[in-house]
Write an enzyme that holds these catalytic residues in place. Structure first.
Site, PDB file in Angstrom:
ATOM      1  CD1 TRP A  95      -2.154  -2.266   1.666  1.00 34.41           C
ATOM      2  CD2 TRP A  95      -2.989  -1.186  -0.113  1.00 34.41           C
ATOM      3  NE1 TRP A  95      -3.163  -3.035   1.131  1.00 34.41           N
ATOM      4  CE2 TRP A  95      -3.687  -2.408   0.043  1.00 34.41           C
ATOM      5  CE3 TRP A  95      -3.329  -0.344  -1.170  1.00 34.41           C
ATOM      6  CZ2 TRP A  95      -4.715  -2.798  -0.821  1.00 34.41           C
ATOM      7  CZ3 TRP A  95      -4.353  -0.736  -2.035  1.00 34.41           C
ATOM      8  CH2 TRP A  95      -5.027  -1.945  -1.850  1.00 34.41           C
ATOM      9  CG  ASP A 130      -3.073   4.172   4.100  1.00 29.49           C
ATOM     10  OD1 ASP A 130      -4.116   4.004   4.755  1.00 29.49           O
ATOM     11  OD2 ASP A 130      -2.786   3.506   3.076  1.00 29.49           O
ATOM     12  CE  LYS A 166      -8.317  -2.094   4.857  1.00 29.39           C
ATOM     13  NZ  LYS A 166      -8.392  -3.350   4.152  1.00 29.39           N
TER      14      LYS A 166
HETATM   15  N1  PMP Z   1      -4.206   1.385   2.355  1.00 29.94           N
HETATM   16  C1  PMP Z   1      -4.206   0.289   3.132  1.00 29.94           C
HETATM   17  C2  PMP Z   1      -3.243   0.209   4.282  1.00 29.94           C
HETATM   18  C3  PMP Z   1      -5.104  -0.744   2.869  1.00 29.94           C
HETATM   19  O1  PMP Z   1      -5.106  -1.835   3.635  1.00 29.94           O
HETATM   20  C4  PMP Z   1      -6.011  -0.625   1.789  1.00 29.94           C
HETATM   21  C5  PMP Z   1      -7.031  -1.694   1.471  1.00 29.94           C
HETATM   22  N2  PMP Z   1      -6.766  -2.964   1.819  1.00 29.94           N
HETATM   23  C6  PMP Z   1      -5.948   0.519   0.992  1.00 29.94           C
HETATM   24  C7  PMP Z   1      -5.047   1.509   1.320  1.00 29.94           C
HETATM   25  C8  PMP Z   1      -6.855   0.697  -0.187  1.00 29.94           C
HETATM   26  O2  PMP Z   1      -8.165   0.865   0.232  1.00 29.94           O
HETATM   27  P1  PMP Z   1      -9.360   1.055  -0.780  1.00 29.94           P
HETATM   28  O3  PMP Z   1      -9.601  -0.254  -1.422  1.00 29.94           O
HETATM   29  O4  PMP Z   1     -10.484   1.508   0.108  1.00 29.94           O
HETATM   30  O5  PMP Z   1      -8.969   2.100  -1.747  1.00 29.94           O
END
Ligand code: PMP
Length: 362
Positions: A103, A173, A197
């Site tokens: 991520w 994030d 989450k």
């Molecule tokens: N950042 C992190 C740390 C994540 O775990 C996730 C999703 N698993 C995301 C960003 C992306 O999230 P989204 O699918 O809501 O864009």
């Protein structure tokens, strides 16, 4: 009572049962309006109350000072990957990143499209199984911000201490550990989290941003929708928002308050994760993948000494209604996501199954 599976999915994931029950109870007739909350205008006084309370409850939970704004942003966490540099990265400055996993890499990739970037630390050398020591890191003098990923959902690592960045705004994030412990918002310039989450449904993110950073984008030539300021000014009602999402997130905030606040929630999470990590650490069959000092209280990643048994384990777990345990392909093995709403009882059920499986496959 409806059947409730032990849901270990990484997100969307298990939500508090009291919240789901309330949604069900008031779905057809929201606050005696004779309408569902998703049928009412986002300009109605009932919905305005929903947004205002959600904002206030979050401010209460985190003790957010008055010089910060809260935005419920359409799009998941990922929308913030480009929005952060679009709003915060100024001409002649550099966007700094700590690369701790998939991520963080995605966030960095988006920033590269929008300006100059620098990676100040990385744990890629060992497949992201740890959080780099940031004590000696060199943040460029002209850094617009430093971006970290507080919890690495895929790799199962989590910051235990946030870096000191001086006057450089710290951006986090927090998608996969948001509101699972109390933290001091004044250490951050901006925090964002996809809701799916710990706090709600997918497709919506919560953003907390310091007002002086909001103002930075005011003069930038970017579309209004992409400016956090636009949404902050209108209390997330600039356009028709994901009203169901905001409503549900608001209910989760109230549920967290009812649990006694984030200190209590953290205590529960520590106890819960310990049960699972103790089982892994004492097992001859299972093995944790993250360095002990950095492992996550939210996403517990582990593999098996006898790799050939992994498929069988997942098959049997499914039958026992222990769902969502397959690890991400980049780490392999298993991942048990044990967010705020995961009960200790379900973790104990998983641990019992692991022990039983272990005995049967000696
Ligand atoms: N950042 C992190 C740390 C994540 O775990 C996730 C999703 N698993 C995301 C960003 C992306 O999230 P989204 O699918 O809501 O864009």
């Amino acid at each position: 009572m409806a059947k409730r599976t032990a849901n270990f999915y990484a997100g969307p994931s298990t939500l508090p049962l009291d919240v789901l029950k309330q949604v069900q109870k008031e779905f057809l007739d929201f606050k005696a309006t004779g309408m569902s909350v998703i049928e009412t205008s986002h300009r109605s006084k009932e919905f305005e109350t929903v947004v205002n309370e959600a904002e206030q409850d979050l401010k209460d939970l985190l003790k957010i000072p008055a010089n910060y704004s809260v935005v419920f942003m359409s799009g998941g966490a990922s929308i913030n990957f480009p929005l952060v540099p679009m709003n915060l990265l100024q001409e002649g400055k550099v966007a700094a990143y700590v690369n701790t996993g998939e991520w963080a890499k995605k966030a960095l990739k988006e920033a590269k499209i929008l300006g100059e970037t620098a990676v100040v630390a990385s744990s890629e050398d060992r497949n992201f199984c740890y959080i780099p020591d940031l004590a000696g890191m060199k943040i460029p003098a002209n850094a617009a911000y430093l971006h970290i990923t507080s919890n690495n959902t895929i790799e199962g690592t989590q910051y235990k201490k946030f870096p000191e960045t001086g006057t450089v705004p710290l951006v986090a994030d927090m998608s996969s550990d948001f509101l699972s412990y109390p933290f001091d918002m004044t250490k951050f310039g901006l925090v964002f989290a996809g809701a799916q989450k710990n706090v709600g449904p997918s497709g919506i993110s919560v953003v907390i941003i310091r007002n002086d950073l909001l103002a930075l984008a005011e003069k930038k030539n970017i579309p209004a929708f992409f400016k956090y300021q636009t949404h902050a000014k209108e209390h997330s009602l600039y356009n028709t928002p994901n009203s169901f999402g905001i409503y549900l997130i608001g209910l989760v905030f109230k549920s967290l308050k009812k649990r006694g606040g984030l200190g209590q929630v953290e205590k529960y999470n520590v106890e819960k994760a310990k049960i699972l990590y103790d089982a892994i650490d004492s097992s001859p069959l299972f093995k944790g993948t993250a360095d002990k000092k950095d492992r996550s209280l939210m996403n517990v990643t582990f593999v098996m000494a006898k790799k050939e048994l992994e498929a069988e384990f997942l098959k049997e777990a499914d039958k026992k209604e222990l769902i969502g345990l397959k690890g991400h392909r980049s780490v392999g093995g298993f991942r048990a996501s044990i967010y705020n709403a995961m009960t200790i009882e379900n973790v104990v059920k998983l641990v019992k199954f692991m022990k039983d499986f272990e005995i049967r496959h000696k």
